[in-house]
Design a protein around this motif. Structure first.
Motif: not given
Length: 916
Positions: A803-810, A834-842, A901-912
């Motif tokens: 759980d990486v927080g709510t709002g625009a988080v990174s 679900r679909k996530y909003h503001d998915v950005i990779v930099q 699209t389900v709630n305001t939470s941000n859950y990341m599982v794996e980043l490769e």
């Protein structure tokens, strides 16, 4: 994809006047959007500390001044071609931050700047009358002793007294006076470097954090090591360094364990793209300084990446992962990959020495390394370690009387540190030796042994040996067997789908004995009762299966090209078991190609494997000196006739031919022909690969027979060879490079340098997983994610989330060093589609992301303040989301989310993250 800098963001704010307030507020409230606070300072030996040091035109000078400026956010650059002697960098208590690290590097052109804890003795040498011996005091002292001496980069052998110095390879010291031999009473020595007894390590770090060192040549130092990283320390990077001319170790990292109350550790270390070379003369073997490890990771280290280094000439081990202190953390989560490790001219060296007490040396990964031409077995002890995709070849037994004779590929044979103390036994259990190719060993390819006195908790137990090729193994006291599982091993050894083949023994007997597996006759070991593959499968059928003895039909085993061919048996091509569920997300072969999900091949290189092509065909070389080579170039036209040659430069001149392949390639073989009709040998044959045209950075030397460093490219450990119509073939671990440079300086017949044909073989770069066990930082406070992060541990189940927080988080991933990236995969919580909003990779090379490149952005209204995206939202699934893009150079990757699209939470599982 778009590139963003702060300047371009400012223009965006001015242009988008209607939204400037919301965007600016979003940026100010986002912790990861920070502005650099540091300063870049320049240093040169020709500078002055009275200069401000803010430009290359007004550099400062002294190391002591540089140390005062090594503070958070600052970058300290040393001028290429300059050298600081009798110098050291003590970075104790120096700390950067994740956003403002301390960076130490180089500027300008030419060779890497030298920082040496050595004395430089140039002028002022005095001839010893009536001899060809010369003398000079060490730094004016009359009492200093010394460990080692180098003349023009060439090591010398220490002898007992000044009177014994009567050979070019000898030196002595007495009363603070150094004696060397030049062979002339009129020609004094020059460029003499001395490692004296009183010198400190070149670099010392303790309580040091967030420091990057790159592009420096570190030399000399104390008796113990060149670079010493002491606990506690963390987040340190050593990239594109030269660590050389040592007494004992190269880089030592960990807790010495001398204080039982000190349980501190070192974590998050990156060692990449470096040359780690003791520089060793054959005559120095079996002297008091034969010990030492190139990389010594010991006692209390968690989270290290050791990638793409060349390590040679160490008197004990190339790489050592060791714990023998029960009160300390252990050595864990170390990834050793894509390294070239060899003994060079050292008479005693393990490629890898991995061992530890119960539960201490664990969860380490050894993959895709080329360990070759060494003298003593590779230890793979510890627990729950994974060893795969390695080529291990050329184990030639040491002849030094001080050391044991163990010319094996690798072993699992625990030892006891303190006699009578059961807590001090090493362990060897629950580890995997999978898909390796082990060849040209004087005795066994793999040896498992135990001791009746070892405690039950440390028995050799539950290890898997599968899918390996054991080829061309030598005669041992237990017979000519590829695998030796000693009778004293009482634990289970799983032996599946290995191939055994010795081309001499089995040329006329395909049923020859290939293995020993706990062979007892009653209660007495029977050393002659060995098994062929079928018998092995039968005698231990509960734990052995699928083992065969088939000629693998390698492409060119003479030149160590161990790829399988279409004529190889289908058992070799498809007969291996699949271990994907038991290994890790980086499970791939020697070249970095993921192993087939179903079945797969036996050995380190799977079939059909990579198809190497001649990348240099038809490319016109450039030359360091004049050469008559009108197009099409004779050197790349495919004509290897000796008459089709090009003479480069003037007689007795050091020259090179250079080939630009046009783009980065994975190079793994070079073939070269020089004029050969009279069997001549050429001098100073040096072959180098680089990512830069001036060979100032990321240089790998794949051959060097320059034993006196007259070419200035380093002391070579390869031998001269007679030229022939077959040319010279060099096969090595893949090196990502664009340029190939071929050096010559005359030959044994005349002083000319005559090139005939130059061929560079390889493939397009193969991207590999580079994010495993990497550290993650978060914009939101209080995120619950301990190391190793759930986001880089390979677990793709939706429940293994953060759980990486709510709002625009990174979340920001630091890869440790700059990597060429071309693919990113990511998983978020996906159980409810679900679909996530503001998915950005930099991607950025700046820790503070002051400039970056967006490779994905579905924020169509710029809510996150990172610019307006054009990518579409997508449904989360167990397959994750893979983004492929044109290669980008970067060290940091930032991942954004802003609810779903389900709630305001941000859950990341794996980043490769994948790159090369």
């Amino acid at each position: 994809m778009n590139y963003v800098s702060k300047g371009s963001l400012s223009k965006l704010f001015l242009f988008a006047a209607l939204v400037i307030s919301s965007v600016l507020i979003s940026i100010l409230l986002t912790p990861n959007i920070t502005f650099a606070t540091g300063t870049t300072y320049y240093f040169s030996t020709s500078g002055s500390d009275s200069n401000n040091g803010l430009s290359a035109g007004a550099p400062k000078q002294n190391i002591s001044t540089a140390l005062t400026l090594m503070n958070a956010g600052n970058t300290i650059l040393f001028k290429r071609g300059d050298a600081w002697y009798n110098a050291s960098l003590n970075l104790t208590n120096k700390a950067g931050t994740s956003a403002d690290p301390i960076t130490i590097g180089a500027y300008g052109t030419g060779p890497k700047p030298v920082i040496a804890s050595m004395y430089k003795l140039d002028s002022g040498w005095t001839n010893v009358p009536g001899t060809n011996r010369w003398q000079k005091s060490i730094n004016g002292s009359t009492s200093l002793d010394a460990y080692r001496v180098f003349v023009n980069g060439v090591p010398k052998q220490k002898v007992a007294s000044a009177n014994d110095v009567d050979q070019l390879h000898e030196w002595a010291v007495a009363g603070g006076i150094v004696y060397v031999y030049t062979g002339s009473s009129t020609v004094a020595p020059t460029n003499v470097e001395v490692i004296a007894y009183n010198l400190a390590s070149v670099v010392v770090m303790e309580n040091t954090e967030h420091v990057t060192m790159k592009d420096i040549d570190f030399r000399g130092g104390s008796y113990g090591r060149v670079i010493w990283v002491k606990a506690p320390s963390s987040h340190l990077t050593f990239d594109n360094l030269i660590v050389q001319r040592a007494v004992q170790g190269g880089i030592q990292i960990g807790n010495l364990g001398t204080n039982p109350d000190d349980t501190s550790s070192v974590s998050h270390i990156t060692i990449t793209n470096s040359l780690i070379d003791k520089v060793w003369l054959p005559e120095e073997n079996d002297t008091v300084v034969t010990t030492g490890d190139g990389l010594f990771i010991h006692h209390a280290v968690d989270g290290v990446v050791i990638r793409g280094n060349k390590i040679l000439n160490w008197g004990h081990s190339g790489i050592s992962l060791t714990n023998y202190k029960n009160n300390l953390l252990g050595v864990k989560h170390v990834i050793v990959e894509q390294n070239d490790i060899s003994a060079g001219t050292s008479g005693y060296m393990h490629g890898l020495d991995m061992d530890g007490y119960s539960g201490k040396t664990t969860n380490n990964i050894i993959r895709r390394n080329y360990i070759h031409d060494y003298t003593t077995t590779n230890h793979v002890l510890g627990s729950s370690n994974k060893i795969y995709g390695n080529i291990i070849t050329g184990a030639t037994g040491t002849v030094l009387p001080k050391h044991s004779f163990q010319p094996w590929g690798l072993d699992m044979y625990p030892w006891q540190a303190v006699s009578g103390d059961d807590d001090t036994w090493m362990e060897a259990k629950d580890s995997w030796i999978i898909n390796n190719t082990i060849t040209e060993t004087d005795q066994y390819a793999i040896y498992l042994g135990d001791n009746p006195g070892s405690p039950s908790t440390n028995k050799v137990e539950n290890n898997v040996i599968a899918n390996n090729i054991m080829y061309e193994y030598g005669l041992s006291p237990q017979g000519q067997v590829g695998l030796n599982v000693h009778p004293q091993v009482t634990g289970t050894a799983f032996v599946h789908n290995n191939n055994f083949w010795d081309p001499v023994v089995q040329a006329g007997d395909t049923n020859g004995k290939v293995a020993r597996y706990k062979n007892y006759l009653g209660a007495t070991p029977n050393f002659s009762l060995n098994y062929d593959a079928a018998q092995l499968n039968s005698v231990c059928s509960s734990s052995c299966s699928g083992n065969v003895q088939i000629n693998p039909v390698f492409v060119d085993p003479t030149n160590r090209d161990y790829r399988l061919q279409s004529s190889s048996s289908t058992t070799m091509q498809t007969g291996a078991l699949s271990y994907h569920s038991d290994m890790d997300r980086g499970y791939s072969d020697f070249f970095g190609t993921p192993f087939a999900m179903s079945g797969g091949s036996i050995g380190a290189i799977q079939y059909p494997g990579v198809s190497r092509t001649n990348l240099s065909a038809g490319i016109a070389p450039t030359f360091s000196s004049s050469a008559s080579d009108p197009p099409p170039s004779k050197l790349t036209n495919g004509n290897t006739a000796s008459t089709d040659y090009v003479t480069v430069g003037n007689p007795d001149q050091l020259v090179y031919a250079q080939i630009d392949l046009g783009a980065l390639k994975d190079i793994s073989q070079v073939k070269m022909w020089h004029f050969y009709t009279d069997g001549r040998t050429y001098k100073d044959v040096v072959v180098q690969l680089s990512r830069t045209s001036d060979f100032s950075s990321y240089v790998t030397t794949v051959f060097n027979n320059d034993k006196d460093n007259s070419s200035g490219q380093g002391y070579g450990s390869d031998d001269e060879y007679a030229e022939s119509a077959n040319g010279k073939t060099l096969t090595f671990a893949p090196v990502t490079a664009r340029y190939a440079r071929f050096w010559l300086k005359g030959n044994s017949v005349n002083t000319n340098s005559n090139f005939v044909e130059l061929q560079v073989f390889g493939t397009d770069p193969i991207a590999k997983l580079v994010s495993q066990y990497r550290d993650i930082t978060y914009s939101a406070a209080g995120v619950n994610d301990s190391f190793p992060s759930k986001l880089s541990n390979g677990n793709l189940t939706s429940s293994d989330m953060v759980d990486v927080g709510t709002g625009a988080v990174s979340a920001v991933m630091d890869l440790g060093s700059t990597v060429t990236l071309n693919q990113i995969s990511m998983w978020h919580y996906f159980n409810d589609s679900r679909k996530y909003h503001d998915v950005i990779v930099q991607i950025s090379n700046e820790a503070d992301f002051s400039s970056y490149t967006n490779v994905f952005n579905n924020d169509t209204n710029n809510t996150a303040g990172q610019g307006t995206g054009t990518d579409a939202e997508y449904t989360e699934t167990s397959a994750g989301k893979t983004i492929a893009f044109s290669p980008i150079s970067g060290r940091y990757v930032r991942f954004w989310l802003n609810g779903n699209t389900v709630n305001t939470s941000n859950y990341m599982v794996e980043l490769e993250v994948y790159g090369y």
